[in-house]
Enzyme design. Sequence first.
Site, PDB file in Angstrom:
ATOM      1  N   TYR A  43     -13.039  15.216   0.252  1.00 25.48           N
ATOM      2  CA  TYR A  43     -14.061  13.647  -0.118  1.00 25.48           C
ATOM      3  C   TYR A  43     -14.786  14.131  -0.616  1.00 25.48           C
ATOM      4  CZ  TYR A  43     -11.038   9.577   0.993  1.00 25.48           C
ATOM      5  OH  TYR A  43      -9.598   8.496   0.249  1.00 25.48           O
ATOM      6  N   ARG A  75      -9.997  -3.146   7.838  1.00 25.70           N
ATOM      7  CA  ARG A  75     -10.065  -1.795   7.223  1.00 25.70           C
ATOM      8  C   ARG A  75     -10.813  -1.056   7.750  1.00 25.70           C
ATOM      9  NH1 ARG A  75     -15.151  -1.345   2.795  1.00 25.70           N
ATOM     10  NH2 ARG A  75     -15.395   1.242   2.616  1.00 25.70           N
ATOM     11  N   GLU A 124      -9.716  13.219  -4.709  1.00 24.64           N
ATOM     12  CA  GLU A 124     -10.993  12.604  -3.928  1.00 24.64           C
ATOM     13  C   GLU A 124     -11.969  13.228  -4.541  1.00 24.64           C
ATOM     14  OE1 GLU A 124     -10.472   9.557  -2.946  1.00 24.64           O
ATOM     15  OE2 GLU A 124      -8.003   9.253  -2.617  1.00 24.64           O
ATOM     16  N   GLY A 132     -11.090   0.502   1.933  1.00 27.68           N
ATOM     17  CA  GLY A 132     -12.132  -0.511   1.189  1.00 27.68           C
ATOM     18  C   GLY A 132     -11.822  -0.335  -0.720  1.00 27.68           C
ATOM     19  N   GLY A 133     -10.909   0.367  -1.341  1.00 30.51           N
ATOM     20  CA  GLY A 133     -10.191   0.168  -2.030  1.00 30.51           C
ATOM     21  C   GLY A 133      -9.839   1.498  -3.219  1.00 30.51           C
ATOM     22  N   MET A 134      -8.225   0.875  -3.668  1.00 29.95           N
ATOM     23  CA  MET A 134      -7.322   1.599  -3.531  1.00 29.95           C
ATOM     24  C   MET A 134      -6.461   1.309  -5.271  1.00 29.95           C
ATOM     25  SD  MET A 134      -4.560   3.711  -2.995  1.00 29.95           S
ATOM     26  CE  MET A 134      -3.548   4.568  -4.222  1.00 29.95           C
ATOM     27  N   GLU A 135      -6.854   2.975  -5.643  1.00 29.41           N
ATOM     28  CA  GLU A 135      -6.752   2.552  -7.200  1.00 29.41           C
ATOM     29  C   GLU A 135      -5.701   3.115  -8.317  1.00 29.41           C
ATOM     30  OE1 GLU A 135      -7.005   5.605  -5.063  1.00 29.41           O
ATOM     31  OE2 GLU A 135      -6.403   7.332  -5.343  1.00 29.41           O
ATOM     32  N   ASN A 136      -5.147   1.612  -7.784  1.00 29.32           N
ATOM     33  CA  ASN A 136      -3.936   1.418  -8.395  1.00 29.32           C
ATOM     34  C   ASN A 136      -3.807   1.174  -9.955  1.00 29.32           C
ATOM     35  OD1 ASN A 136      -2.042   1.151  -6.241  1.00 29.32           O
ATOM     36  ND2 ASN A 136      -2.839  -0.393  -5.333  1.00 29.32           N
ATOM     37  N   GLN A 170       0.472  -1.132  -0.189  1.00 28.64           N
ATOM     38  CA  GLN A 170       0.199  -0.158  -0.264  1.00 28.64           C
ATOM     39  C   GLN A 170       0.986   1.004  -0.282  1.00 28.64           C
ATOM     40  OE1 GLN A 170      -3.340   1.050  -0.335  1.00 28.64           O
ATOM     41  NE2 GLN A 170      -2.497   3.313   0.130  1.00 28.64           N
ATOM     42  N   LYS A 213     -11.386   2.704   8.040  1.00 35.34           N
ATOM     43  CA  LYS A 213     -12.881   3.250   8.407  1.00 35.34           C
ATOM     44  C   LYS A 213     -13.538   2.495   9.080  1.00 35.34           C
ATOM     45  CE  LYS A 213     -16.883   3.850   5.536  1.00 35.34           C
ATOM     46  NZ  LYS A 213     -17.472   3.501   4.123  1.00 35.34           N
ATOM     47  N   ASP A 262      -1.765  11.511   6.687  1.00 30.06           N
ATOM     48  CA  ASP A 262      -2.908  11.240   6.744  1.00 30.06           C
ATOM     49  C   ASP A 262      -3.844  11.811   7.204  1.00 30.06           C
ATOM     50  OD1 ASP A 262      -2.723   9.194   6.273  1.00 30.06           O
ATOM     51  OD2 ASP A 262      -2.280   7.918   8.308  1.00 30.06           O
ATOM     52  N   HIS A 296     -11.119   6.916 -10.014  1.00 31.33           N
ATOM     53  CA  HIS A 296      -9.653   7.829 -10.519  1.00 31.33           C
ATOM     54  C   HIS A 296      -9.130   7.336 -11.431  1.00 31.33           C
ATOM     55  CE1 HIS A 296      -9.350   9.206  -6.265  1.00 31.33           C
ATOM     56  NE2 HIS A 296      -9.734   7.773  -5.608  1.00 31.33           N
ATOM     57  N   HIS A 337     -15.691   4.101  -7.911  1.00 34.27           N
ATOM     58  CA  HIS A 337     -14.731   4.695  -6.886  1.00 34.27           C
ATOM     59  C   HIS A 337     -13.821   5.173  -7.170  1.00 34.27           C
ATOM     60  CE1 HIS A 337     -13.383   7.931  -3.413  1.00 34.27           C
ATOM     61  NE2 HIS A 337     -12.222   7.037  -3.945  1.00 34.27           N
ATOM     62  N   GLU A 338     -13.226   3.521  -7.199  1.00 33.81           N
ATOM     63  CA  GLU A 338     -11.517   3.729  -7.553  1.00 33.81           C
ATOM     64  C   GLU A 338     -11.716   3.579  -9.035  1.00 33.81           C
ATOM     65  OE1 GLU A 338      -9.773   3.778  -5.300  1.00 33.81           O
ATOM     66  OE2 GLU A 338     -11.651   2.954  -3.801  1.00 33.81           O
TER      67      GLU A 338
HETATM   68  N1  BES Z   1      -6.931   6.792  -2.397  1.00 32.03           N
HETATM   69  C1  BES Z   1      -7.638   6.165  -1.570  1.00 32.03           C
HETATM   70  C2  BES Z   1      -7.099   4.995  -0.725  1.00 32.03           C
HETATM   71  C3  BES Z   1      -6.187   6.125   0.079  1.00 32.03           C
HETATM   72  C4  BES Z   1      -6.628   7.659   0.897  1.00 32.03           C
HETATM   73  C5  BES Z   1      -5.216   6.009   0.958  1.00 32.03           C
HETATM   74  C6  BES Z   1      -5.295   8.208   1.323  1.00 32.03           C
HETATM   75  C7  BES Z   1      -3.735   6.138   1.633  1.00 32.03           C
HETATM   76  C8  BES Z   1      -4.114   7.724   1.392  1.00 32.03           C
HETATM   77  C9  BES Z   1      -8.917   5.346  -2.142  1.00 32.03           C
HETATM   78  O1  BES Z   1      -9.824   5.864  -3.477  1.00 32.03           O
HETATM   79  C10 BES Z   1     -10.178   5.531  -1.374  1.00 32.03           C
HETATM   80  O2  BES Z   1     -10.417   6.792  -1.431  1.00 32.03           O
HETATM   81  N2  BES Z   1     -10.703   4.721  -0.678  1.00 32.03           N
HETATM   82  C11 BES Z   1     -12.094   4.658   0.093  1.00 32.03           C
HETATM   83  C12 BES Z   1     -13.503   3.971  -0.538  1.00 32.03           C
HETATM   84  C13 BES Z   1     -14.412   5.204  -0.833  1.00 32.03           C
HETATM   85  C14 BES Z   1     -14.360   6.264  -0.124  1.00 32.03           C
HETATM   86  C15 BES Z   1     -15.176   4.507  -1.447  1.00 32.03           C
HETATM   87  C16 BES Z   1     -12.011   3.617   1.299  1.00 32.03           C
HETATM   88  O3  BES Z   1     -11.218   2.748   1.279  1.00 32.03           O
HETATM   89  O4  BES Z   1     -12.901   4.302   2.221  1.00 32.03           O
HETATM   90 ZN    ZN Z   2     -10.860   7.668  -3.264  1.00 35.66          ZN
END
Ligand code: BES
Ligand code: ZN
Length: 630
Positions: A411, A582, A344, A294-298, A165, A584, A403, A325, A321-322
């Site tokens: 967002y 996770r 975001e 939740g997800g990461m837009e690699n 990550q 969140k 962070d 991105h 969402h991803e």
């Molecule tokens: N790019 C982010 C995850 C992220 C942000 C990782 C900052 C490290 C630092 C990803 O696109 C994201 O926003 N994920 C959210 C998804 C949700 C908003 C639909 C998540 O993980 O909750």
């Molecule tokens: Zn995002």
Amino acid sequence: MMIKRLFPIIIAFTLFSCNQKKETTEDIKEKGNQLAIEINNHSYGNVDKISTNHLHLELNVDFDNKTLKGVARHNMDNKGVEKAVFDIKKLNIEKVTLGNPENEKETTFSIGKYDSLLGSPLIVDISKEDENINIYYSTAKDADALDWLDAELTGSKKHPYLYTQGQAILTRSWIPVQDTPGNRFTYSADLKVPSELLALMSATNPTEKNETGEYHFEMKQPIPSYLLALTVGELEYRRLSDNSGVYAEPHLIEVAKEEFKDIPKMIDAAEALYGKYLWDVYDVIVLPYSFPFGGMENPRLTFLTPTLIAGDGSLVSTIAHELAHSWSGNLVTNASWEDFWLNEGFTVYFENRIMEEVYGKEVANMLAIIEFQELENTIQELNTQDRERDTHLKLNLDDRDPDDGMTDVAYVKGAFFLKTLEEKVGREDFDKFINGYFNAHKFETLTTEDFVKYLKTNLLTPLNVDFNTDEWIYGAGIPENTIRIESKRFEIVQELAKGITEGKALPKNLKRGDKITQEWLAFIRAFNGGLSKEVMTAIDQQLNFKNSGNSEIMSEWYVLGIKNDYTEIRPEIKAFLKKVGRRKYLEPLYITLAGTKETLEWAKDVYKEARPYYHAVSFNTIDKILGVNQ
Ligand code: BES
Ligand code: ZN
């Protein structure tokens, strides 16, 4: 490419490690004391003088020692300097050479003082003509980006697993790199992994494993360093369309394929809105439960938490969402983490447009209201913590962890700014504008100021529209003119909750499948934190929230349960905390548990068992909440 430096920080440091070739340790120490290294955008990299154009990685993935070992070959654009500065975090640097692989010459380097947030600068001595720098290194066992899972923690329990990550500033813990989003480069890689496992990257990927365990990867489009990603595990692939598919561990692959079957429709919707998908392939991978997001837009390979698999496709907005991105973030990238809302906020806006296209306006509106409720809570919380400054879209993160800026403000306030603008100018003009924006700045990095200028020149001035852009971006809280969204279906569940608060029973024939996830979330939130445990028990008997298998509903329900002393669900909460990593979900649960002495003690006990299941991103956050391991 423009990188705005508002407050460059200069530090002088002493060297603690060096490679002596031509110079003595004393010589280098002397030089090190005089060296001043700038920190820009959370990076030591001197990208305005020399920056990576292409990175080639040669790495061996060693599960026995939990290390990556090999070489990072940087091809750089040298504007005529004699030092190249990279970011490293806990990396063991073996040697550094200059030149092509056929003709490498060792050079001297030094490493600056370690900072627990930024890591260290790696300063390599070069000549003004040097363009190829090869860094031989290995990673530390506790590299922040890397999650090495022993076989017991995977689905099959047979093979170990690794994923990375990188966002925001963790790539430097697995690759020596100028770790700033302000620079883009292409990359390639040659990896060697155990032959029973498949390796995947944010690049061209194999769909099947081979006998040698050797894989080659290419990312031909330039990307920022935080999008470098790797995963190695027992993985299978299922195609969803010509250019999309799903990877997962064997036990999850069929359910994942079913759950995410709408991906091709989402890609069509996204392309119809904002233009062609420019990364060729859009695959997703379902990672182990410890994945902290939740997800990461690699790029080319979105990383997903398995908690999205709810059985009914109800949590796929994270995929929208991803996918979004791929335009906002990966194509047009925030130049610094202070401009994070450009990534975001645009993505949440775009996500909602995809959801509207594929599932209809009513669903999209419910998603937006849920998010807006979260934004209101976040802003209230930030204000009570005296962090009003963090309710601005444009952030100030000097000397702070990126962070800290990753809140609902970037967002959701970001998305509501764009929604409000859309309403003001009309969808047709707004869509043209966003299309033009992505097209004009594709494969670039942008600051907030660059965006504001583009907005004025290409939308507000031509349409002669007056809009409080500065208040939205540089002001606190939610501006008065924010768009208000309503949902009839939410009003119904809110009425239902009101009736229950007043002593009415749940309608006998009501089943959980009658409503979608967001309706149940709105229902749970309508109790405003208060609900007797007797009523909670009755609701669980009928609707089984506590074991619903839907992580959104479970986590929301557990928080309410902790607040109302519904101790009967502790076994479920404990099982959840020991399974899901996770952040969140973990954050609100542990924060609520930390609210009373008794629940805090219970939480600490659970955490002792659960912590090994979490990625560093999550356990670093929870350590702070519970005040442990620090
Ligand atoms: N790019 C982010 C995850 C992220 C942000 C990782 C900052 C490290 C630092 C990803 O696109 C994201 O926003 N994920 C959210 C998804 C949700 C908003 C639909 C998540 O993980 O909750
Ligand atoms: Zn995002």
